[in-house]
Design a protein around this motif. Structure first.
Motif, PDB file in Angstrom:
ATOM      1  N   PHE A   1       0.811  -1.214   0.000  1.00 37.03           N
ATOM      2  CA  PHE A   1       0.000   0.000   0.000  1.00 37.03           C
ATOM      3  C   PHE A   1       0.845   1.265   0.000  1.00 37.03           C
ATOM      4  N   LYS A   2       2.149   1.161   0.249  1.00 39.09           N
ATOM      5  CA  LYS A   2       2.989   2.336   0.450  1.00 39.09           C
ATOM      6  C   LYS A   2       3.056   3.258  -0.767  1.00 39.09           C
ATOM      7  N   GLY A   3       2.824   2.705  -1.952  1.00 39.35           N
ATOM      8  CA  GLY A   3       2.882   3.531  -3.150  1.00 39.35           C
ATOM      9  C   GLY A   3       1.868   4.663  -3.160  1.00 39.35           C
ATOM     10  N   ARG A   4       0.759   4.475  -2.477  1.00 32.80           N
ATOM     11  CA  ARG A   4      -0.239   5.545  -2.420  1.00 32.80           C
ATOM     12  C   ARG A   4       0.360   6.796  -1.774  1.00 32.80           C
ATOM     13  N   GLY A   5       1.047   6.611  -0.666  1.00 33.66           N
ATOM     14  CA  GLY A   5       1.636   7.745   0.028  1.00 33.66           C
ATOM     15  C   GLY A   5       2.838   8.335  -0.680  1.00 33.66           C
ATOM     16  N   THR A   6       3.697   7.469  -1.221  1.00 30.28           N
ATOM     17  CA  THR A   6       4.885   8.002  -1.894  1.00 30.28           C
ATOM     18  C   THR A   6       4.532   8.731  -3.181  1.00 30.28           C
ATOM     19  N   GLU A   7       3.425   8.380  -3.796  1.00 29.36           N
ATOM     20  CA  GLU A   7       2.976   9.132  -4.958  1.00 29.36           C
ATOM     21  C   GLU A   7       2.620  10.572  -4.568  1.00 29.36           C
ATOM     22  N   VAL A   8       1.982  10.735  -3.412  1.00 28.31           N
ATOM     23  CA  VAL A   8       1.648  12.083  -2.951  1.00 28.31           C
ATOM     24  C   VAL A   8       2.930  12.859  -2.649  1.00 28.31           C
ATOM     25  N   VAL A   9       3.874  12.215  -1.956  1.00 34.90           N
ATOM     26  CA  VAL A   9       5.144  12.863  -1.623  1.00 34.90           C
ATOM     27  C   VAL A   9       5.898  13.271  -2.886  1.00 34.90           C
ATOM     28  N   ALA A  10       6.094  12.311  -3.795  1.00 29.12           N
ATOM     29  CA  ALA A  10       6.908  12.576  -4.984  1.00 29.12           C
ATOM     30  C   ALA A  10       6.250  13.597  -5.906  1.00 29.12           C
ATOM     31  N   SER A  11       4.931  13.564  -6.015  1.00 28.57           N
ATOM     32  CA  SER A  11       4.235  14.550  -6.837  1.00 28.57           C
ATOM     33  C   SER A  11       4.469  15.954  -6.303  1.00 28.57           C
ATOM     34  N   ALA A  12       4.369  16.099  -4.984  1.00 28.62           N
ATOM     35  CA  ALA A  12       4.569  17.415  -4.374  1.00 28.62           C
ATOM     36  C   ALA A  12       6.011  17.894  -4.543  1.00 28.62           C
ATOM     37  N   LEU A  13       6.968  17.006  -4.343  1.00 29.04           N
ATOM     38  CA  LEU A  13       8.375  17.388  -4.479  1.00 29.04           C
ATOM     39  C   LEU A  13       8.699  17.808  -5.905  1.00 29.04           C
ATOM     40  N   ALA A  14       8.213  17.035  -6.863  1.00 31.21           N
ATOM     41  CA  ALA A  14       8.467  17.386  -8.264  1.00 31.21           C
ATOM     42  C   ALA A  14       7.843  18.731  -8.607  1.00 31.21           C
ATOM     43  N   GLY A  15       6.656  18.980  -8.064  1.00 30.66           N
ATOM     44  CA  GLY A  15       5.988  20.250  -8.317  1.00 30.66           C
ATOM     45  C   GLY A  15       6.717  21.433  -7.723  1.00 30.66           C
ATOM     46  N   GLU A  16       7.459  21.184  -6.640  1.00 21.89           N
ATOM     47  CA  GLU A  16       8.235  22.242  -5.993  1.00 21.89           C
ATOM     48  C   GLU A  16       9.612  22.413  -6.614  1.00 21.89           C
ATOM     49  N   GLY A  17       9.958  21.558  -7.583  1.00 21.02           N
ATOM     50  CA  GLY A  17      11.263  21.624  -8.207  1.00 21.02           C
ATOM     51  C   GLY A  17      12.363  20.974  -7.381  1.00 21.02           C
ATOM     52  N   ARG A  18      12.003  20.178  -6.392  1.00 22.36           N
ATOM     53  CA  ARG A  18      12.997  19.481  -5.589  1.00 22.36           C
ATOM     54  C   ARG A  18      13.534  18.304  -6.381  1.00 22.36           C
ATOM     55  N   ASP A  19      14.800  17.902  -6.110  1.00 26.34           N
ATOM     56  CA  ASP A  19      15.374  16.831  -6.928  1.00 26.34           C
ATOM     57  C   ASP A  19      15.921  15.665  -6.118  1.00 26.34           C
ATOM     58  N   ALA A  20      15.775  15.693  -4.778  1.00 25.32           N
ATOM     59  CA  ALA A  20      16.335  14.614  -3.970  1.00 25.32           C
ATOM     60  C   ALA A  20      15.476  14.382  -2.741  1.00 25.32           C
ATOM     61  N   VAL A  21      15.499  13.139  -2.267  1.00 26.61           N
ATOM     62  CA  VAL A  21      14.699  12.758  -1.114  1.00 26.61           C
ATOM     63  C   VAL A  21      15.353  11.552  -0.453  1.00 26.61           C
ATOM     64  N   VAL A  22      15.180  11.429   0.871  1.00 25.35           N
ATOM     65  CA  VAL A  22      15.745  10.307   1.609  1.00 25.35           C
ATOM     66  C   VAL A  22      14.691   9.784   2.571  1.00 25.35           C
ATOM     67  N   CYS A  23      14.726   8.478   2.822  1.00 23.85           N
ATOM     68  CA  CYS A  23      13.822   7.891   3.806  1.00 23.85           C
ATOM     69  C   CYS A  23      14.502   6.717   4.483  1.00 23.85           C
ATOM     70  N   ALA A  24      13.997   6.365   5.643  1.00 24.50           N
ATOM     71  CA  ALA A  24      14.336   5.096   6.279  1.00 24.50           C
ATOM     72  C   ALA A  24      13.213   4.124   5.981  1.00 24.50           C
ATOM     73  N   SER A  25      13.567   2.853   5.827  1.00 20.56           N
ATOM     74  CA  SER A  25      12.541   1.890   5.447  1.00 20.56           C
ATOM     75  C   SER A  25      12.885   0.495   5.940  1.00 20.56           C
ATOM     76  N   ALA A  26      11.838  -0.233   6.324  1.00 25.45           N
ATOM     77  CA  ALA A  26      11.998  -1.664   6.577  1.00 25.45           C
ATOM     78  C   ALA A  26      11.967  -2.432   5.264  1.00 25.45           C
TER      79      ALA A  26
END
Length: 306
Positions: A38-63
Motif C-alpha cells: 500500500f505504500k505507493g499511495r503515500g509516496t505518490e503524494v510525496v513525490a508529486s509534491a516534491l516534483a511540483g516544488e522543483g525538488r530533486d532529492a529525497v531520503v527515507c528510512a525503510s523496513a
C-alpha cells in the motif's frame, strides 16, 4: 496525484476463508501493484509534491516497502532517492530497492537506527526526509484505502489494520470514523513488537528495547508521539497476536485464498484466528497490506501444504 495503478485495489468477499474463521471476511488486496504494498499511495503524494516544488532529492528510512515505493515514485519523476535500511532487512526487499535505481545505504541495527541515519543524511545534504507515518502525505495515501472501503464495500462491522508506525491505521481510521462511524477500527500488532499497542493502551509513548517478530514491516520500537495522538482519536482497539498465529494466517491465505503475503499482511487473519468468538457472525474487512516476502523465509514459514 496518485498513479491509478495504486488505486481501486481489489476488494472482495473471500468465502474460502470463512469456515476457518467463523465470520464473513472481505479482503482489500494492496499487493496488486508495482511495489506490492500500500505504500505507493503515500509516496505518490510525496513525490508529486516534491516534483511540483522543483525538488530533486529525497531520503527515507525503510523496513523495505516504503523504500521500494519511494524509489518507484521518485524514479518516475526524476528524483534522486536514497533509502536507509537495516542490514537485517529481507534481502528480497533490498534487492528490489536497488532494482528501482535508488541509492541504498545499510546500517547495523534495526529500523529505528535506520531512521536516525536517514535524518542525519537529510540534515547533511539539505534534502527532504520522508518520515513514514509522521509525514501527513503517507497517511493521506493510506486514507484513500479507507475511501475505497466506504464507497465500495458492502456494509461491514469492523476493519482489521496492521499497526506499525501508524500511517495505515490512522489514514484508514480517520476516513472510516468520519464516514462510517459505526465500524469498529481494530489495529493488530505482533506480540514481539508491541510498542505502539502498549502506547495506545497507556495513552502515552511506550518504547521497547528490542523487537522479536517475523513481521519486519511493523517492527518498530519507538512510536512517534504525534502519530500516537492521531491513533488515539480513531482506533477502537489495539490487539497483539502471537507469531504462530501470524504464520497460520499466512498459510491460510496461501492455501485457501491463493495469496502469497508477507507476515505483516496476515496480522488481520491472525487476530481472527485468536479471537473467533469476538467476530462470530460479523462482517470483517482485513487489509492485505504487502506481498514482499523473502522466498526462502516464506517456504520455511509455510512448509508443505496441509
Amino acid at each position: 496525484m496518485i498513479d491509478p495503478v495504486f488505486l481501486d485495489s481489489p476488494l472482495y468477499r473471500c468465502e474460502a476463508l470463512e469456515p476457518g474463521l467463523g465470520c464473513a471476511v472481505s479482503i482489500k488486496l494492496e499487493t496488486a501493484n508495482p511495489v506490492r504494498s500500500f505504500k505507493g499511495r503515500g509516496t505518490e503524494v510525496v513525490a508529486s509534491a516534491l516534483a511540483g516544488e522543483g525538488r530533486d532529492a529525497v531520503v527515507c528510512a525503510s523496513a523495505g516497502n516504503l523504500g521500494q515505493a519511494l524509489a518507484w515514485s521518485g524514479r518516475r519523476r526524476g528524483l534522486d532517492v536514497t533509502v536507509v535500511a537495516s542490514r537485517a532487512a529481507p534481502a528480497a526487499k533490498l534487492d528490489r530497492i536497488r532494482a528501482l535505481d535508488a541509492r541504498l545505504e545499510l546500517v547495523d541495527g534495526d529500523f529505528d537506527m535506520a531512521r536516525e541515519h536517514a535524518a542525519a543524511i537529510a540534515r547533511r545534504d539539505g534534502v527532504r526526509l520522508v518520515q513514514d507515518s509522521l509525514d501527513i502525505e503517507t497517511c493521506e495515501g493510506a486514507a484513500t484505502i479507507g475511501l475505497e472501503l466506504v464507497e465500495n464495500a458492502p456494509p461491514f462491522d469492523a476493519v482489521l489494520i496492521a499497526l506499525g508506525g501508524g500511517a495505515l491505521a490512522t489514514g484508514i481510521g480517520h476516513v472510516v470514523k468520519a464516514l462510517a462511524p459505526g465500524v469498529e477500527v481494530i489495529c493488530v500488532q505482533p506480540a514481539g513488537a508491541p510498542a505502539m499497542t502498549r502506547s495506545w493502551r497507556g495513552r502515552r509513548v511506550v518504547t521497547t528495547g528490542t523487537t522479536d517478530t517475523i513481521a519486519d514491516g511493523v517492527a518498530a520500537r519507538r512510536p512517534i508521539p504525534a502519530v500516537l495522538d492521531d491513533l488515539l482519536l480513531v482506533a477502537d482497539d489495539a490487539v497483539l497476536v502471537e507469531e504462530a498465529s501470524i504464520v497460520a494466517g499466512m498459510r491460510m491465505l496461501f492455501e485457501r485464498a491463493g495469496l502469497v503475503v508477507e507476515p505483516s499482511a496476515a496480522l488481520g487473519v491472525a487476530a481472527l484466528l485468536e479471537d473467533r468468538d469476538r467476530f462470530a457472525g460479523r462482517h470483517v474487512v482485513t487489509i492485505v497490506c504487502g506481498g514482499n516476502a523473502d522466498v526462502d523465509a516464506y517456504r520455511r514459514w509455510i512448509g508443505s501444504p496441509s
